[in-house]
Motif scaffolding. Structure first.
Motif, PDB file in Angstrom:
ATOM      1  N   ALA A 168      21.784  69.344  16.367  1.00 31.24           N
ATOM      2  CA  ALA A 168      22.100  68.820  15.037  1.00 31.24           C
ATOM      3  C   ALA A 168      20.876  68.919  14.126  1.00 31.24           C
ATOM      4  N   ILE A 169      19.713  68.677  14.697  1.00 32.87           N
ATOM      5  CA  ILE A 169      18.493  68.799  13.887  1.00 32.87           C
ATOM      6  C   ILE A 169      18.271  70.260  13.495  1.00 32.87           C
ATOM      7  N   ALA A 170      18.437  71.158  14.474  1.00 25.23           N
ATOM      8  CA  ALA A 170      18.270  72.583  14.175  1.00 25.23           C
ATOM      9  C   ALA A 170      19.280  73.038  13.119  1.00 25.23           C
ATOM     10  N   ARG A 171      20.507  72.537  13.239  1.00 31.38           N
ATOM     11  CA  ARG A 171      21.543  72.930  12.280  1.00 31.38           C
ATOM     12  C   ARG A 171      21.137  72.558  10.854  1.00 31.38           C
ATOM     13  N   SER A 172      20.576  71.362  10.703  1.00 25.19           N
ATOM     14  CA  SER A 172      20.123  70.957   9.372  1.00 25.19           C
ATOM     15  C   SER A 172      18.958  71.816   8.901  1.00 25.19           C
ATOM     16  N   LEU A 173      18.044  72.109   9.817  1.00 24.65           N
ATOM     17  CA  LEU A 173      16.846  72.858   9.431  1.00 24.65           C
ATOM     18  C   LEU A 173      17.197  74.280   9.003  1.00 24.65           C
ATOM     19  N   CYS A 174      18.300  74.821   9.545  1.00 17.52           N
ATOM     20  CA  CYS A 174      18.695  76.189   9.199  1.00 17.52           C
ATOM     21  C   CYS A 174      18.955  76.348   7.706  1.00 17.52           C
ATOM     22  N   MET A 175      19.257  75.262   7.026  1.00 23.17           N
ATOM     23  CA  MET A 175      19.449  75.345   5.580  1.00 23.17           C
ATOM     24  C   MET A 175      18.110  75.249   4.849  1.00 23.17           C
ATOM     25  N   SER A 176      17.021  75.282   5.585  1.00 22.37           N
ATOM     26  CA  SER A 176      15.655  75.064   5.090  1.00 22.37           C
ATOM     27  C   SER A 176      15.570  73.983   4.004  1.00 22.37           C
ATOM     28  N   PRO A 177      15.908  72.759   4.390  1.00 25.67           N
ATOM     29  CA  PRO A 177      15.830  71.655   3.432  1.00 25.67           C
ATOM     30  C   PRO A 177      14.379  71.225   3.213  1.00 25.67           C
ATOM     31  N   ASN A 178      14.141  70.554   2.097  1.00 27.75           N
ATOM     32  CA  ASN A 178      12.812  69.996   1.862  1.00 27.75           C
ATOM     33  C   ASN A 178      12.736  68.534   2.275  1.00 27.75           C
ATOM     34  N   ILE A 179      13.900  67.922   2.425  1.00 26.87           N
ATOM     35  CA  ILE A 179      13.946  66.510   2.788  1.00 26.87           C
ATOM     36  C   ILE A 179      14.892  66.367   3.973  1.00 26.87           C
ATOM     37  N   MET A 180      14.530  65.550   4.960  1.00 30.14           N
ATOM     38  CA  MET A 180      15.431  65.299   6.085  1.00 30.14           C
ATOM     39  C   MET A 180      15.725  63.806   6.186  1.00 30.14           C
ATOM     40  N   LEU A 181      17.024  63.500   6.313  1.00 28.44           N
ATOM     41  CA  LEU A 181      17.433  62.115   6.500  1.00 28.44           C
ATOM     42  C   LEU A 181      17.904  61.948   7.939  1.00 28.44           C
ATOM     43  N   PHE A 182      17.448  60.910   8.604  1.00 26.12           N
ATOM     44  CA  PHE A 182      17.884  60.645   9.986  1.00 26.12           C
ATOM     45  C   PHE A 182      18.542  59.277  10.016  1.00 26.12           C
ATOM     46  N   ASP A 183      19.820  59.262  10.419  1.00 26.03           N
ATOM     47  CA  ASP A 183      20.547  57.995  10.459  1.00 26.03           C
ATOM     48  C   ASP A 183      20.680  57.545  11.913  1.00 26.03           C
ATOM     49  N   GLU A 184      19.757  56.727  12.372  1.00 24.46           N
ATOM     50  CA  GLU A 184      19.709  56.258  13.762  1.00 24.46           C
ATOM     51  C   GLU A 184      19.909  57.401  14.761  1.00 24.46           C
ATOM     52  N   PRO A 185      19.036  58.387  14.747  1.00 23.19           N
ATOM     53  CA  PRO A 185      19.280  59.595  15.546  1.00 23.19           C
ATOM     54  C   PRO A 185      19.271  59.374  17.054  1.00 23.19           C
ATOM     55  N   CYS A 234      25.055  76.459  13.760  1.00 24.25           N
ATOM     56  CA  CYS A 234      23.823  76.602  12.991  1.00 24.25           C
ATOM     57  C   CYS A 234      23.936  77.643  11.881  1.00 24.25           C
ATOM     58  N   THR A 235      24.853  78.600  12.023  1.00 25.71           N
ATOM     59  CA  THR A 235      24.908  79.674  11.024  1.00 25.71           C
ATOM     60  C   THR A 235      25.987  79.447   9.976  1.00 25.71           C
ATOM     61  N   LEU A 236      26.912  78.531  10.236  1.00 27.17           N
ATOM     62  CA  LEU A 236      28.040  78.345   9.310  1.00 27.17           C
ATOM     63  C   LEU A 236      27.580  78.096   7.873  1.00 27.17           C
ATOM     64  N   ALA A 237      26.737  77.075   7.708  1.00 27.89           N
ATOM     65  CA  ALA A 237      26.325  76.722   6.352  1.00 27.89           C
ATOM     66  C   ALA A 237      25.434  77.796   5.712  1.00 27.89           C
ATOM     67  N   PRO A 238      24.433  78.338   6.438  1.00 23.31           N
ATOM     68  CA  PRO A 238      23.648  79.405   5.810  1.00 23.31           C
ATOM     69  C   PRO A 238      24.518  80.573   5.336  1.00 23.31           C
ATOM     70  N   ILE A 239      25.560  80.915   6.112  1.00 24.46           N
ATOM     71  CA  ILE A 239      26.406  82.040   5.709  1.00 24.46           C
ATOM     72  C   ILE A 239      27.286  81.669   4.522  1.00 24.46           C
ATOM     73  N   TRP A 240      27.948  80.507   4.613  1.00 25.99           N
ATOM     74  CA  TRP A 240      28.974  80.198   3.612  1.00 25.99           C
ATOM     75  C   TRP A 240      28.455  79.407   2.428  1.00 25.99           C
ATOM     76  N   VAL A 241      27.295  78.772   2.557  1.00 26.95           N
ATOM     77  CA  VAL A 241      26.756  78.048   1.403  1.00 26.95           C
ATOM     78  C   VAL A 241      25.672  78.870   0.729  1.00 26.95           C
ATOM     79  N   LYS A 242      24.766  79.421   1.537  1.00 27.70           N
ATOM     80  CA  LYS A 242      23.678  80.202   0.951  1.00 27.70           C
ATOM     81  C   LYS A 242      24.027  81.676   0.800  1.00 27.70           C
ATOM     82  N   GLY A 243      25.083  82.117   1.464  1.00 28.01           N
ATOM     83  CA  GLY A 243      25.485  83.516   1.371  1.00 28.01           C
ATOM     84  C   GLY A 243      24.574  84.465   2.124  1.00 28.01           C
TER      85      GLY A 243
END
Lengths: 456, 266
Positions: B170-187, B122-131
């Protein structure tokens, strides 16, 4: 179903019963594996008899009838056994191996200078030690500094003589890094903080901007570097040309550098081969296919006999350097294909999930793909390293006195004429110990790295 | 799993009120895509408003997954335009990165990173993409893990969790990037029946927060409960789109009627 076996309304599982007798434990194991039936029993008895005879023969040759002290091969053969017979070829002449031991290990490296080889080994071990010290941080930086700069420091120490300015600078850098690594270890254990943090605190910069810290650390390292440079300039080591290097030391030298360079170059080549950019992809593919399709001995011959013809005379490349470059090239091509195999085992979903989170190519590769792929590759990588270590014995064909050529040479010494089997057995033993240790370590690595994954 | 009293049966109960606004966040104009010779998406036109919940259904091979995978460029469309937050998806890597930061995605097979713990996932992308600093990223991650009701699993590895738990991570991991849109592919397609509801619960909860959601699913109960619009696709085309009420009770096309009769039969 209508015929429920549980009459209770509440489901209660039946208690577990012990297994039938003689199916578990030592007896169970023996029955199952050794004496499962008449044929099994015959094979077991014959097998035990064969192993027993072999062990007795080996014991007779290697220990009971072996000669440990003698001044020549003739003396070995003429030694009288307690039963009155001469040893002849019924026992090993370890005396010859003992006499030649120094050459097997150091080649013709002069005796009074051999401490330099030992020193280099000690530095390498100490440099890599922080890997096994749990409280020390910056393990990756430690490993990288060792791989990238240790060879220069070792070259300076082992070659001795007048070092050129390049070797002087790089080896001083290496020494400075080594000192820094160990200062870090000491502060980590004594004060529970990294050396960088300590320096920042000591200079009173702790509450300043992070960017200032970087300059403070750089200045601190510059001081260490200048110290190392001044110290190395004062060295007065006797020059030992690479033609005098030999034995196990030379074998480890060549294979060590090849192994250390193989992983990074293999990763780069493998990524290049999967690249979408055609120039990079074609170049990497050609490199891999070319050097994988050619026997190592051919590459070695090319490097030693043909390359000097193409290079300017002033460069006067050292034979050993050429050999090391050749082995590194060879190793990189093989490693690239191993890495590519590992990369292909990573499911597409991993890339997609990482991309969907916004990670770019390099971050996906560094954080998601490589850690998983490298774990899968450990058995292959170590297998390749073992192969590489044994392949380096081919340098004996182009006249480098590695452990194998030294072993051969000892049988041509007038005093030890005919001493052939024993040195080869010794060399085999040395290779076995090193390779077996590598293999065991790889199994340990697999277990520890896989440990956290849980079921998968 | 979902014995929590606060959770509702996602397949029944009240319709979750929509907070849809007029602002268009995703716009697809005449989008076409081919896999080699195979024409997967045919002239797709779609506009999604902020806060809108769309359920996309259809038989397998109808192009519904491909459609939502085009929105964050996991697939490349060959003709037409896709605009997300007004930014056009083209070969410009910067645009793609910007859009991916704002669009979260949940996959059928979870695709958690098996070598990282739940928290690290959950923290990988917030740290390395958002800094973000590590401590802050971990704080945010724990908030979202609490929201999907598995904070106690934070130190475990994905392989130690059940399918339903993994999908919630997986849902929490996506939400950690605080997206405005969520796509679900046959979750929920890869889950055991007992675990589907715990994931749907989380998705219903997410809908309640006003998240813009595009969901490819066959969970018609979920569609009835939260969708503002149901889109039915077949052979790479949008056959029919309507409010869930109209879609289920009064389908226009024969193809839709056949599809509905088949999936609602059992």
């Amino acid at each position: 179903m209508s015929d429920t076996t549980h009459s209770d309304a509440v489901f209660r599982p039946k208690p577990s019963l012990p297994p039938p007798p003689n199916t578990v434990g030592v007896v169970g194991w023996l029955r199952k594996n050794l004496f499962g039936g008449p044929i099994d029993t015959i094979f077991t008895v014959v097998g035990i008899w064969l192993i027993g005879t072999l062990l007795v023969t080996v014991y007779q040759y290697g220990i009971a009838n072996a000669v440990w002290e003698a001044n020549s091969y003739r003396e070995c053969l003429d030694t009288v056994l307690p039963n009155g017979e001469k040893v002849g070829h019924s026992g090993a002449c370890w005396a010859g191996v003992a006499v030649w031991m120094n050459q097997y290990i150091y080649g013709r490296y002069p005796d009074p200078e051999q401490w330099r080889v030992q020193l280099c080994l000690a530095i390498l071990v100490l440099w890599l030690m922080p890997f096994w010290l749990p409280r020390v941080t910056a393990k990756i930086q430690t490993g990288l500094s060792a791989v990238l700069t240790f060879p220069f420091l070792a070259a300076h120490i082992l070659l001795g003589g007048e070092a050129g300015s390049f070797l002087m600078l790089t080896s001083s850098l290496a020494l400075a890094l080594f000192v820094t690594v160990w200062l870090n270890v000491i502060t980590s254990y004594a004060m529970n903080k990294s050396v960088g943090k300590l320096v920042v605190e000591l200079t009173g910069m702790a509450d300043k901007d992070d960017r200032l810290h970087k300059w403070v650390l750089l200045a601190g390292f510059a001081v260490v570097f200048l110290g190392a440079l001044a110290y190395e300039s004062s060295w007065d080591l006797v020059a030992v040309p690479t033609t005098d290097w030999g034995g196990l030391f030379l074998t480890l030298c060549i294979s060590g550098i090849a192994i250390a360079s193989a992983i990074p170059s293999g990763v780069i080549l493998a990524l290049g081969r999967r690249s979408k950019m055609p120039v990079i992809r074609v170049f990497c593919t050609m490199w891999i296919e070319l050097f994988r399709s050619v026997p190592l001995i051919t590459i070695l011959f090319m490097a030693v006999t043909m390359m000097p013809l193409f290079l300017p005379v002033e460069l006067n490349p050292d034979k050993l350097v050429m050999v090391i470059v050749a082995v590194c090239i060879f190793a990189s091509a093989y490693m690239a294909e191993i890495v590519r195999g590992g990369l292909q085992a990573i499911p597409k979903g991993q890339y997609e999930a990482a991309q969907a989170l916004g990670l770019n190519y390099w971050k996906v590769t560094t954080f998601i793909v490589m850690p998983q792929a490298l774990k899968l590759m450990i058995p292959n990588i170590v297998g390749n390293f073992i192969g590489l270590l044994k392949d380096t014995t081919l340098v004996s064909i182009i006249g480098l006195y590695d452990i194998l050529l030294m072993a051969k040479a000892s049988g041509q010494d007038p005093n030890w004429l005919g001493l052939h089997a024993e040195p080869m057995l010794f060399a085999a033993g040395v290779f076995f110990i090193i390779c077996f240790a590598m293999s065991k370590y790889s199994q340990h690595l697999e277990r520890t790295i896989a440990g956290g994954y849980g079921r998968r | 799993m979902s014995m929590d009293t606060s959770s509702v049966d996602p397949t029944s109960g009240e319709y979750v009120a929509s907070t849809m606004s007029d602002e268009v966040v995703i716009e697809l104009v005449q989008v076409n895509k081919w896999y080699g010779e195979f024409h997967v998406l045919k002239d797709i036109a779609l506009s999604v408003n902020k806060g809108e919940r769309i359920v996309i259904c259809g038989p397998s091979g109808s192009g519904k997954s491909t459609l939502i995978r085009c929105i964050n460029r996991l697939e490349e469309h060959q003709a037409g335009d896709i605009l997300v937050n007004g930014t056009a998806l083209d070969t410009n890597v910067k645009n793609i990165d910007a859009i991916r930061r704002d669009v979260g995605m949940v996959f059928q097979s979870f695709n958690l990173f098996p070598h990282l713990t739940i928290l690290e996932n959950c923290t990988l992308a917030p740290i390395w993409v958002k800094g973000l600093p590590k401590a802050e990223a971990e704080k945010i991650a724990m908030q979202y893990l609490e929201r999907v009701k598995i904070p106690e699993q934070a130190a475990k590895y994905p392989g130690q969790l059940s399918g339903g738990q993994q999908q919630r991570v997986a849902i929490a991991r996506s939400l950690c990037m605080s997206p405005n849109i969520m796509l679900f592919d046959e979750p929920t397609s890869a889950l055991d029946p007992e675990m589907i509801s715990e994931v749907l619960d989380v998705m219903v909860g997410l809908a309640e927060t006003g998240m813009t959601m595009l969901v490819v699913t066959h969970e018609m109960g979920f569609a009835k409960k939260v969708a503002d619009r149901v889109i039915f696709m077949d052979q790479g085309e949008v056959v029919e789109q309507n409010t869930p009420d109209e879609f289920f009770n009064n389908p226009k096309s024969d193809r839709t009627k056949l599809f509905l009769s088949q999936i609602l039969a059992h």
